[in-house]
Design an enzyme around this catalytic site. Structure first.
Site, PDB file in Angstrom:
ATOM      1  CG  HIS A 157      -1.662  -1.235   1.471  1.00  0.00           C
ATOM      2  ND1 HIS A 157      -2.893  -1.529   0.943  1.00  0.00           N
ATOM      3  CD2 HIS A 157      -1.298  -2.333   2.183  1.00  0.00           C
ATOM      4  CE1 HIS A 157      -3.280  -2.728   1.334  1.00  0.00           C
ATOM      5  NE2 HIS A 157      -2.317  -3.245   2.080  1.00  0.00           N
ATOM      6  CB  SER A 278      13.481  22.850 -14.224  1.00  0.00           C
ATOM      7  OG  SER A 278      12.733  24.039 -14.333  1.00  0.00           O
ATOM      8  CE  LYS A 284      11.286  19.949 -10.667  1.00  0.00           C
ATOM      9  NZ  LYS A 284       9.935  20.024 -11.220  1.00  0.00           N
ATOM     10  CD  GLU A 291       8.689  12.838 -15.372  1.00  0.00           C
ATOM     11  OE1 GLU A 291       7.728  13.523 -15.028  1.00  0.00           O
ATOM     12  OE2 GLU A 291       9.785  13.331 -15.707  1.00  0.00           O
TER      13      GLU A 291
END
Ligand code: ARG
Length: 461
Positions: A157, A278, A284, A291
């Protein structure tokens, strides 16, 4: 202009819209190498059977080599008016060798030709996926061996459950992806049958030798029903189904990498090679490759669905619907190969952050199960009671905001008098993972053995 190949009985050429919806050359030109290999095998067979002359077959085969060289070199002019790869190749062959080119299409049809091409193409694509998967499996098995004893939290979970090893986590993906690899191997076995010689749908009156083209094209056997041979696309559905499952597996690892590499988790560090910065936030490091791998199931499952819907309810034998079997399938197989390669690169480069992983494993009372198991084994409590006693000890640690191993013996004995100082040996995360020696368990010694076994197995592949 009427079509050069089949225009005999048509007075007018197709409208521009008809030409556009009908032409497949923009995407099926990808089949040129397979198409030419199939035609060369067919021509040799026709000559051996005395259906065309040896001289014609030689001219055809030589001419086809020339066409292939032109396409290889990017010098070939594909024409949409010639619809598809089959007619583009044959038309150029005619320009190159003249009259004998017209004899190549004896005893075959574009219906058996196209599906021969597509089977050969899918076989090649599977071989490439196979090599990519073996490389990824190696990367995972090597990472597993290097981190056989690196402790991390195991989740259920997405809540800390029990400590596991990073290597064990990697090996879970080795198991999954090796089944994908097996599914592709199965699909390859089943698709490796020769449809050539089935002609349009009913076979042919020419005395062809299907065994000969079967052998030359590396097929295992000739398909035994001409209707099935020109109509079957289940080999591609099966390949896309395997691709879909594989893409889903990759997306799960990709998602874990996205989570693990976030500033909130910091479980792993990704290399610069597979991340981007970024444009406005200098701090970043975005896990773009992960992704994108996570996103690939969209198009890959889409390709399976597209073909399944095209095939559903389609009557025997060939129908032009089947021309729609290619574009998404090509895209899906290309993108899966890319996703596999990207994942292999990410896995090789990623560095688990051992201290953070261990600290995370140590939080959330991840050794509570070990305590309960200890009570069962040493105090001879039924597991249900041990669960209850452990719950009270966890509640105490929670109240004091400390680890289970920070509680004193007296504090634990106040909850159950049977507890002895030996309990401290099982309360550390190291002891916890080391004790999970059951077959398939996370103990570092298991992980070391399993990763070695996989590496050895993959060596010959
Ligand atoms: N371009 C066609 C396809 O991809 C080739 C077969 C055409 N056959 C036909 N009878 N029109 O399916």
């Amino acid at each position: 202009m009427t079509n050069k190949m089949w225009g005999g009985r048509f007075a007018q050429g197709p409208s521009a819209i008809m030409a556009e919806i009908n032409a497949s050359i923009d995407f099926d030109k990808r089949l040129y190498a397979q198409d030419i290999a199939g035609s060369k095998a067919h021509a040799a067979m026709l000559a051996k059977q005395g259906i065309i002359t040896k001289a014609d077959a030689t001219a055809i085969r030589k001419g086809l080599d020339e066409v292939k060289a032109e396409i290889d070199a990017g010098k070939f002019k594909f024409s949409a008016a010639l619809e598809d790869i089959h007619m583009n190749v044959e038309s150029r062959l005619k320009e190159l060798i003249g009259e004998p080119a017209g004899r190549l299409h004896t005893a075959r049809s574009r219906n058996d030709q196209v599906i021969t091409d597509l089977r050969l193409f899918t076989r090649d694509a599977i071989d490439q996926l196979d090599a990519g998967l073996v490389d990824l499996l190696r990367a995972l098995a090597e990472k597993a061996e290097a981190h056989a004893a690196t402790i991390m939290p195991g989740f259920t979970h997405l809540q800390s459950a029990q400590p596991i090893t990073f290597g064990h986590h990697m090996l879970a993906y080795v198991e999954m992806l090796s089944r994908d690899w097996g599914r592709f191997a199965d699909a390859r076995k089943r698709l490796n049958e020769n449809p050539l010689g089935s002609a349009a749908l009913a076979g042919t009156s020419f005395p062809i030798d299907r065994a000969m083209t079967t052998k030359e094209l590396g097929f295992k056997s000739a398909m035994r029903n001409s209707l099935d041979a020109v109509s079957a696309r289940d080999f591609l559905l099966e390949t896309l189904a395997a691709a879909s499952i594989c893409a889903i597996h990759l997306s799960r690892l990709a998602e874990e990498i996205v989570i693990w590499s976030s500033a909130q988790f910091r479980f792993v560090k990704l290399s610069d090679k597979f991340t981007t910065g970024s444009s406005i936030m200098p701090q970043k490091r975005n896990p773009d490759a992960a992704e994108l791998v996570r996103a690939k199931p969209g198009r890959i499952l889409g390709a399976f669905m597209a073909l399944a819907v095209v095939m559903k309810g389609l009557p025997m034998a060939y129908a032009k619907d089947m021309q729609e079997d290619k574009q998404q399938a090509f895209d899906a197989l290309d993108n899966l190969a890319l996703a596999i390669a990207a994942m292999a690169g990410m896995v090789r480069d990623l560095e688990p952050n051992k201290d953070i992983l261990r600290a995370a494993a140590n939080s959330g009372y991840a050794t509570a199960t070990d305590l309960a198991d200890w009570l069962v084994q040493n105090v001879k409590m039924p597991f249900r009671e041990a669960h209850h006693v452990t719950g009270r000890i966890v509640a105490l640690a929670e109240k004091k905001s400390c680890l289970l191993s920070d509680l004193s013996l007296e504090e634990m004995q106040a909850i159950h008098s049977g507890i002895t100082k030996a309990v401290f040996k099982v309360l550390t995360v190291e002891a916890s993972v080391a004790s999970r020696l059951s077959l398939g368990g996370t103990a570092p010694s298991n992980v070391r053995r399993e990763s070695k076994r996989w590496k050895k197995f993959l060596k010959g592949k």
